[in-house]
Design a protein around this motif. Structure first.
Motif, PDB file in Angstrom:
ATOM      1  N   ARG B 180       1.398  -9.193   4.773  1.00  0.00           N
ATOM      2  CA  ARG B 180       2.463  -8.052   5.438  1.00  0.00           C
ATOM      3  C   ARG B 180       3.664  -7.687   4.588  1.00  0.00           C
ATOM      4  NH1 ARG B 180       5.365  -8.981  11.380  1.00  0.00           N
ATOM      5  NH2 ARG B 180       3.273  -8.465  11.741  1.00  0.00           N
ATOM      6  N   THR B 181       3.762  -6.446   4.655  1.00  0.00           N
ATOM      7  CA  THR B 181       4.599  -5.828   3.727  1.00  0.00           C
ATOM      8  C   THR B 181       5.486  -4.886   4.682  1.00  0.00           C
ATOM      9  OG1 THR B 181       3.079  -4.136   2.728  1.00  0.00           O
ATOM     10  CG2 THR B 181       3.936  -6.080   1.343  1.00  0.00           C
ATOM     11  N   PRO B 182       6.891  -4.411   4.594  1.00  0.00           N
ATOM     12  CA  PRO B 182       7.369  -3.506   5.266  1.00  0.00           C
ATOM     13  C   PRO B 182       7.490  -2.156   5.182  1.00  0.00           C
ATOM     14  CG  PRO B 182       9.039  -4.566   3.658  1.00  0.00           C
ATOM     15  CD  PRO B 182       7.545  -4.927   3.459  1.00  0.00           C
ATOM     16  N   MET B 183       6.353  -1.431   5.515  1.00  0.00           N
ATOM     17  CA  MET B 183       6.131  -0.224   5.818  1.00  0.00           C
ATOM     18  C   MET B 183       6.195   0.699   4.704  1.00  0.00           C
ATOM     19  SD  MET B 183       8.001   0.975   9.399  1.00  0.00           S
ATOM     20  CE  MET B 183       7.868   0.003  10.782  1.00  0.00           C
ATOM     21  N   ASP B 184       5.755   0.074   3.348  1.00  0.00           N
ATOM     22  CA  ASP B 184       5.977   0.816   2.361  1.00  0.00           C
ATOM     23  C   ASP B 184       4.494   0.649   1.345  1.00  0.00           C
ATOM     24  OD1 ASP B 184       8.440   1.633   0.133  1.00  0.00           O
ATOM     25  OD2 ASP B 184       6.588   0.718  -0.783  1.00  0.00           O
ATOM     26  N   VAL B 185       4.165   1.718   0.895  1.00  0.00           N
ATOM     27  CA  VAL B 185       2.885   1.854   0.052  1.00  0.00           C
ATOM     28  C   VAL B 185       2.863   1.066  -1.081  1.00  0.00           C
ATOM     29  CG1 VAL B 185       1.282   3.325  -1.211  1.00  0.00           C
ATOM     30  CG2 VAL B 185       2.151   4.311   0.919  1.00  0.00           C
ATOM     31  N   ASN B 186       3.984   1.209  -1.715  1.00  0.00           N
ATOM     32  CA  ASN B 186       4.248   0.242  -3.105  1.00  0.00           C
ATOM     33  C   ASN B 186       4.446  -1.054  -2.941  1.00  0.00           C
ATOM     34  OD1 ASN B 186       3.949   2.438  -4.764  1.00  0.00           O
ATOM     35  ND2 ASN B 186       5.850   3.329  -4.561  1.00  0.00           N
ATOM     36  N   LEU B 187       5.043  -1.411  -1.863  1.00  0.00           N
ATOM     37  CA  LEU B 187       5.177  -2.788  -1.551  1.00  0.00           C
ATOM     38  C   LEU B 187       3.878  -3.488  -1.108  1.00  0.00           C
ATOM     39  CD1 LEU B 187       8.703  -2.917   0.262  1.00  0.00           C
ATOM     40  CD2 LEU B 187       8.210  -3.359  -2.026  1.00  0.00           C
ATOM     41  N   ALA B 188       3.211  -2.923  -0.357  1.00  0.00           N
ATOM     42  CA  ALA B 188       1.696  -3.186   0.012  1.00  0.00           C
ATOM     43  C   ALA B 188       0.825  -3.523  -1.151  1.00  0.00           C
ATOM     44  CB  ALA B 188       1.135  -2.164   0.992  1.00  0.00           C
ATOM     45  N   LYS B 189       0.820  -2.410  -2.216  1.00  0.00           N
ATOM     46  CA  LYS B 189       0.211  -2.659  -3.125  1.00  0.00           C
ATOM     47  C   LYS B 189       0.663  -3.802  -4.343  1.00  0.00           C
ATOM     48  CE  LYS B 189      -0.681   1.141  -5.650  1.00  0.00           C
ATOM     49  NZ  LYS B 189      -0.626   2.596  -6.440  1.00  0.00           N
ATOM     50  N   GLN B 190       1.916  -3.951  -4.333  1.00  0.00           N
ATOM     51  CA  GLN B 190       2.481  -5.121  -5.100  1.00  0.00           C
ATOM     52  C   GLN B 190       1.837  -6.504  -4.385  1.00  0.00           C
ATOM     53  OE1 GLN B 190       6.604  -5.321  -5.278  1.00  0.00           O
ATOM     54  NE2 GLN B 190       6.629  -3.007  -6.276  1.00  0.00           N
ATOM     55  N   LEU B 191       1.913  -6.637  -3.288  1.00  0.00           N
ATOM     56  CA  LEU B 191       1.437  -7.874  -2.591  1.00  0.00           C
ATOM     57  C   LEU B 191       0.097  -8.330  -2.634  1.00  0.00           C
ATOM     58  CD1 LEU B 191       2.477 -10.716  -1.043  1.00  0.00           C
ATOM     59  CD2 LEU B 191       2.212  -9.349   1.050  1.00  0.00           C
ATOM     60  N   HIS B 192      -0.657  -7.036  -2.489  1.00  0.00           N
ATOM     61  CA  HIS B 192      -1.944  -7.196  -2.855  1.00  0.00           C
ATOM     62  C   HIS B 192      -2.443  -7.701  -4.335  1.00  0.00           C
ATOM     63  CE1 HIS B 192      -5.978  -6.239  -1.584  1.00  0.00           C
ATOM     64  NE2 HIS B 192      -6.316  -6.447  -2.857  1.00  0.00           N
ATOM     65  N   ILE B 193      -1.831  -7.056  -5.174  1.00  0.00           N
ATOM     66  CA  ILE B 193      -1.989  -7.185  -6.542  1.00  0.00           C
ATOM     67  C   ILE B 193      -1.539  -8.980  -6.861  1.00  0.00           C
ATOM     68  CG2 ILE B 193      -0.969  -7.058  -8.993  1.00  0.00           C
ATOM     69  CD1 ILE B 193      -0.611  -4.268  -8.118  1.00  0.00           C
ATOM     70  N   LEU B 194      -0.249  -9.413  -6.036  1.00  0.00           N
ATOM     71  CA  LEU B 194      -0.185 -10.770  -6.267  1.00  0.00           C
ATOM     72  C   LEU B 194      -0.756 -11.664  -5.942  1.00  0.00           C
ATOM     73  CD1 LEU B 194       3.810 -10.481  -5.327  1.00  0.00           C
ATOM     74  CD2 LEU B 194       2.866 -10.897  -7.642  1.00  0.00           C
ATOM     75  N   ILE B 195      -1.654 -11.081  -4.566  1.00  0.00           N
ATOM     76  CA  ILE B 195      -2.683 -12.207  -3.980  1.00  0.00           C
ATOM     77  C   ILE B 195      -3.813 -12.222  -4.812  1.00  0.00           C
ATOM     78  CG2 ILE B 195      -3.820 -12.685  -1.899  1.00  0.00           C
ATOM     79  CD1 ILE B 195      -1.391 -11.820  -0.193  1.00  0.00           C
ATOM     80  N   SER B 196      -4.243 -11.100  -4.987  1.00  0.00           N
ATOM     81  CA  SER B 196      -5.612 -10.991  -6.023  1.00  0.00           C
ATOM     82  C   SER B 196      -5.451 -11.579  -7.289  1.00  0.00           C
ATOM     83  CB  SER B 196      -6.174  -9.650  -5.986  1.00  0.00           C
ATOM     84  OG  SER B 196      -5.354  -8.778  -6.260  1.00  0.00           O
ATOM     85  N   ASP B 197      -4.235 -11.562  -7.852  1.00  0.00           N
ATOM     86  CA  ASP B 197      -4.112 -12.205  -9.128  1.00  0.00           C
ATOM     87  C   ASP B 197      -4.113 -13.880  -8.993  1.00  0.00           C
ATOM     88  OD1 ASP B 197      -3.589  -9.888 -10.576  1.00  0.00           O
ATOM     89  OD2 ASP B 197      -1.348 -10.136 -10.778  1.00  0.00           O
ATOM     90  N   MET B 198      -4.089 -14.320  -7.917  1.00  0.00           N
ATOM     91  CA  MET B 198      -4.192 -15.932  -7.600  1.00  0.00           C
ATOM     92  C   MET B 198      -5.959 -16.219  -7.652  1.00  0.00           C
ATOM     93  SD  MET B 198      -1.333 -17.078  -4.731  1.00  0.00           S
ATOM     94  CE  MET B 198      -1.969 -18.633  -5.013  1.00  0.00           C
ATOM     95  N   GLY B 199      -6.520 -15.131  -7.561  1.00  0.00           N
ATOM     96  CA  GLY B 199      -8.182 -15.140  -7.503  1.00  0.00           C
ATOM     97  C   GLY B 199      -8.609 -14.997  -6.245  1.00  0.00           C
ATOM     98  N   MET B 200      -7.791 -14.642  -5.359  1.00  0.00           N
ATOM     99  CA  MET B 200      -8.387 -14.329  -4.057  1.00  0.00           C
ATOM    100  C   MET B 200      -9.267 -13.090  -4.086  1.00  0.00           C
ATOM    101  SD  MET B 200      -8.359 -15.402  -0.959  1.00  0.00           S
ATOM    102  CE  MET B 200      -7.980 -15.621   0.594  1.00  0.00           C
ATOM    103  N   THR B 201     -10.316 -12.956  -3.524  1.00  0.00           N
ATOM    104  CA  THR B 201     -11.246 -11.776  -3.534  1.00  0.00           C
ATOM    105  C   THR B 201     -10.768 -10.743  -2.555  1.00  0.00           C
ATOM    106  OG1 THR B 201     -12.857 -12.706  -2.325  1.00  0.00           O
ATOM    107  CG2 THR B 201     -13.479 -13.011  -4.544  1.00  0.00           C
ATOM    108  N   HIS B 202     -10.984  -9.479  -3.183  1.00  0.00           N
ATOM    109  CA  HIS B 202     -10.468  -8.443  -2.137  1.00  0.00           C
ATOM    110  C   HIS B 202     -11.177  -8.382  -0.607  1.00  0.00           C
ATOM    111  CE1 HIS B 202      -8.525  -6.054  -5.632  1.00  0.00           C
ATOM    112  NE2 HIS B 202      -9.923  -6.311  -6.238  1.00  0.00           N
ATOM    113  N   ASP B 203     -12.240  -9.026  -0.710  1.00  0.00           N
ATOM    114  CA  ASP B 203     -12.858  -9.091   0.693  1.00  0.00           C
ATOM    115  C   ASP B 203     -12.301 -10.149   1.537  1.00  0.00           C
ATOM    116  OD1 ASP B 203     -13.922 -11.021  -0.682  1.00  0.00           O
ATOM    117  OD2 ASP B 203     -16.193 -10.457   0.141  1.00  0.00           O
ATOM    118  N   ARG B 204     -11.448 -10.896   1.050  1.00  0.00           N
ATOM    119  CA  ARG B 204     -10.631 -11.733   1.943  1.00  0.00           C
ATOM    120  C   ARG B 204      -9.366 -11.436   2.190  1.00  0.00           C
ATOM    121  NH1 ARG B 204     -13.503 -17.038   2.783  1.00  0.00           N
ATOM    122  NH2 ARG B 204     -15.608 -16.789   1.980  1.00  0.00           N
ATOM    123  N   ILE B 205      -9.001 -10.325   2.205  1.00  0.00           N
ATOM    124  CA  ILE B 205      -7.415  -9.872   2.441  1.00  0.00           C
ATOM    125  C   ILE B 205      -7.286  -8.732   3.439  1.00  0.00           C
ATOM    126  CG2 ILE B 205      -5.177  -9.278   1.265  1.00  0.00           C
ATOM    127  CD1 ILE B 205      -6.658 -10.114  -1.653  1.00  0.00           C
TER     128      ILE B 205
END
Ligand code: B12
Ligand code: SF4
Lengths: 442, 314
Positions: B180-205
């Motif tokens: 969850r990110t607060p209504m902001d495209v860039n914040l949403a992208k950032q968090l997705h990057i942080l999570i996928s950088d940990m090795g989580m695959t895209h199809d699990r987010i």
């Protein structure tokens, strides 16, 4: 859609005479495309080119204005597919349907006329009435009855131009919208609309059909056209409305008109509410509801307000000192911003807690607490200005204000700006305010 | 002259994500749910058919919530006292999946027991959210995650200030996460990057862009969702997660839904208004790109189901 510089150039004399003040016709055309000069700058444009240029500068969705008695509803003039691209300009007109067979129609209208609802300090009402000639013999009387009870613009519904004309006759000097033209009766309908200067809605079961009708009707001299995309379900209605808006934005003139939808025909109140919701969000200029139902209307009117809010200019509340739960002179003064959502999250918490308080709403350019703080619009100076400007001191005995927890850093500066005042830092979230007010502020 | 229907041609596609695992897949669910795979703006079937219908989750809590609207108490009755009973009732009310919120008072044992109880009571896929306080979320979600290995639950809520522990335990135990990110495209992208950088695959987010209720900021959520979907279709991989939104949570805290007395008469009948508030919010969010709407009232579930069925009719 506007023509490019090159397209405009082709319509100019191409003599490079320089009288417009530019070295070449192309340079002038470029300026014209950028809307930095007026066409009148060139004395030699042909009449034909003038017409073409005027047409090309017309908005992609025509502005259609319905007029009642000293009242009007404007729809159209839209320029985008998604509100974030610019904004949606002219709010969907919401109409309630009456039937000519209905008994005491004037009383039914009077009841709706009495309706108004306040949201974020704004008062909303309905926009007008649609009258359906389900009993043709009573149509003119029904229109009279409605007109006796309201001044708002009207929509008249019948497939028979003869019947419609009895209704239009009652409305001299007005611009109603006539609904009922299709491939079978368009000629009579177009003649009536052209004669009476009424707007005309056309329906067909495909975009081809709508395009065909639109062109024929325009040729008859009707300018104000409204499109009924029909559709047997939400999906088809959404697809057609989207296609119409997309084509209009591509400057496809026959479909460059506002859309009307009829949730009143959805069959039941649930499907009606769903189609009305979709219509407000997705491109309808007019929506006709089956009946007056405040529990649906309030939500719809709020949705319309939200969707049509300029994304660049958030909904704001007027800065000032607001009283909640009948405060006494020693009740707390809470400081917040004039972003409507911020104001309402705080006001609602305090209100539902039953605790008396004053809410000092500071002009922060309509931004949330942290956004405004980060943008320099909610600082000690602005807060102090509001305290003085709204003469808070004269209404209270205890010189104490509470600031939002998120801007705790402001307390030092604020003490300097407001000597003699006690500055308290409240909780970060409004939900925790009631507990804070009970426990921390004696 | 036939009109040429304007069709957008996009290169991007949202991730196709499956929630829940059957016995054969290493879990115990009797049905799984697949969302996403979209290659058009919402419901533009005339471009390409929408592969998966959006789904409806019903929100339940593992302890009877004391601050919920009495209308919800009336709708769920005593079922609210026990998460397993509530889960069964939610399944009968038409939920495609469930969202179970744990509470601050839970011990890890309580949390595991609640989750197990819900999993035993229904065969639906399950989302489990912590109470929203960093330490407690991590403590409870790790225990739940380990006790339900292989179920393909969704764990959350991951936020920029707390996602590592939740993502790590989800990865270790075969679950998904909601970010969850607060209504902001860039914040949403950032968090997705942080999570996928940990090795989580895209199809699990799953992406939760945050939403506001009708009248309380829906326009921000609505437009951010449209922008995220447009970005996804344009090929930005960091915005291609299907979106989960919580109109039930948002609308039932508004005064319009919560309060029946002492409000303007123009607001109309309380119950009908409250259900409209939830239904209108959810419908608008479906139109702007939601794949999962989390609702609270069974009547809203019925209505939103009608909307989804109609919107999915090509
Ligand atoms: C939506 C949003 C925007 C919108 C603006 C919406 C608006 N009208 O304000 C847009 C996109 C325009 C925007 C812009 C910017 N934003 Co902004 N934005 C947000 C976001 C996502 C949500 C804000 C919001 O609406 N919150 C909801 C409202 C209701 O919250 P609130 O006003 O704080 O009110 C709550 C409490 O403060 C409390 N409360 C309120 N009043 C009171 C009073 C009392 C007495 C008490 C006790 C409590 C209380 O109650 C409310 C509910 O709990 C936040 C992130 C976030 N999660 O907060 C970032 C955020 C506020 N933005 C931020 C920034 C930096 C900006 C920009 C400067 C970005 C930039 N570089 O351009 C610009 C500034 C604007 C400008 N220059 O014009 C930062 C601020 C960081 C900081 N700590 O300084 C945040 C926190 C994002 C981040 N994490 O970086 N933003
Ligand atoms: S005045 Fe007209 S014709 Fe002369 S250069 Fe300018 S655009 Fe061309």
């Amino acid at each position: 859609m506007a023509l490019s510089g090159i397209q405009i150039y082709k319509l100019l004399p191409q003599t490079n005479c320089k009288e417009c003040g530019f070295p070449t016709c192309l340079a002038f055309a470029m300026k014209l495309a950028a809307k930095q000069v007026e066409l009148s700058g060139c004395p030699y444009v042909s009449e034909e080119s003038k017409v073409q240029l005027a047409e090309s500068s017309a908005p992609p969705v025509r502005l259609v204005t319905l007029k009642g008695v000293g009242t009007e509803v404007k729809v159209g003039n839209e320029v985008c597919l998604f509100r974030h691209e610019k904004t949606f300009y002219n709010k969907t007109g919401i109409f309630v349907r009456m039937k000519s067979s209905q008994a005491d129609i004037a009383a039914a209208v009077a009841k709706v006329e009495a309706y108004k609802v306040v949201y974020v300090g704004m008062e909303f009402t309905l926009d007008g009435y649609a009258i359906e000639a389900d009993d043709p013999a009573k149509f003119a009387d029904a229109v009279k009855a409605v007109r006796s009870a309201t001044k708002r613009p009207l929509i008249l519904i019948s497939k028979d131009p003869g019947v419609l004309s009895t209704g239009v006759a009652v409305l001299s000097g007005e611009t109603p919208l006539l609904v009922g033209a299709d491939a079978t009766n368009w000629e009579g309908m177009a003649n009536l609309a052209a004669q009476t200067k009424a707007a005309l809605a056309i329906s067909a079961d495909s975009l081809d059909g709508l395009t065909d009708l639109s062109e024929k009707i325009k040729a008859k001299g009707v300018e104000d056209i409204v499109l009924d995309p029909g559709g047997k379900n939400l999906s088809e209605s959404l697809a057609r409305s989207t296609q119409i808006r997309r084509l209009a934005l591509k400057n496809f003139r026959p479909l460059g008109f506002p859309i009307i939808t009829f949730p009143c025909k959805a069959g039941d109140s649930v499907r009606e509410s769903l189609l009305a919701t979709q219509s407000v969000a997705k491109y309808a200029g007019f929506v006709v509801l089956d009946k007056f139902s405040p529990e649906l209307l309030y939500g719809l009117l709020v949705l319309r307000e939200n969707i049509y809010t300029d994304p660049q200019k958030p909904i704001q509340v007027t800065p000032g000192l607001y009283e909640i739960n009948a405060p006494k002179t020693d009740s707390p003064v809470l400081v917040t911003t004039n972003f409507s959502i911020t104001y309402f999250s705080v006001a609602n918490e305090v209100e539902s807690s039953g605790l008396p308080a004053r809410l000092l709403v500071v002009d922060a350019d309509g931004m949330s607490v942290l956004t405004a703080w980060a943008a320099g619009k909610f600082d000690a100076e602005r807060i102090a200005k509001a305290v003085k400007g709204f003469d808070v001191e004269s209404k209270i005995t205890k010189k104490r204000i509470v600031i939002p927890g998120h801007v705790a850093v402001l307390s030092g500066e604020l003490e300097e700006e407001l000597p003699g005042w006690e500055i308290r830092v409240g909780p970060r979230e409004a939900v925790d305010l009631p507990t804070f007010m009970k426990q921390v502020l004696n | 002259m036939p009109v040429e229907i304007p069709k957008d041609k996009w290169t991007g596609k949202t991730w196709e994500i499956t929630l829940g695992a059957t016995v054969a897949e290493g879990g115990t669910r009797t049905r799984t749910i697949t969302i996403g795979g979209d290659t058009t703006m919402p419901f533009m079937h005339f471009e390409t058919p929408t592969p998966h219908a959006p789904v409806i989750a019903i929100e339940i809590k593992d302890r009877k919530p004391e601050d919920w609207s009495p209308l919800l108490g009336e709708a769920w009755g005593d079922a609210m006292k026990d998460p397993a009973t509530w889960a069964k009732a939610a399944e009968s009310a038409g939920a495609d999946l469930l969202v179970l919120w744990l509470t601050l008072d839970d011990t890890t044992d309580d949390a595991v027991k609640s989750v197990k109880g819900v999993l035993n009571a229904t065969g639906l896929p399950l989302v489990v959210f912590g109470p929203g306080q960093v330490e407690k979320d991590n403590e409870l979600l790790v225990a739940v995650s380990e006790a339900t290995k292989g179920e393909k639950l969704v764990l959350g809520i991951c936020e920029d200030k707390n996602y590592r522990t939740i993502v790590a335990t989800a990865m270790a135990n075969g679950h998904l996460v909601s970010a969850r990110t607060p209504m902001d495209v860039n914040l949403a992208k950032q968090l997705h990057i942080l999570i996928s950088d940990m090795g989580m695959t895209h199809d699990r987010i799953l992406m939760d862009p945050t939403t506001g209720a009708l009248g309380y900021g829906i326009e921000y959520g609505y437009s951010v969702m449209e922008r995220l979907r447009l970005a996804a279709l344009q090929g930005d991989a960091m915005t291609q997660s299907p979106m989960i939104v919580t109109p039930g949570f948002e609308t039932w805290k508004t005064k319009e839904s919560k309060v029946g007395t002492g409000v303007p008469e123009a607001w109309g009948d309380w119950k009908e208004r409250a259900i409209n508030w939830e239904t209108l919010t959810a419908t608008a969010l479906l139109e702007s790109g939601a794949s999962i709407v989390v609702l609270r009232h069974p009547e809203s579930v019925k209505r939103v189901r009608i909307a989804i069925t109609e919107l999915m009719t090509a």
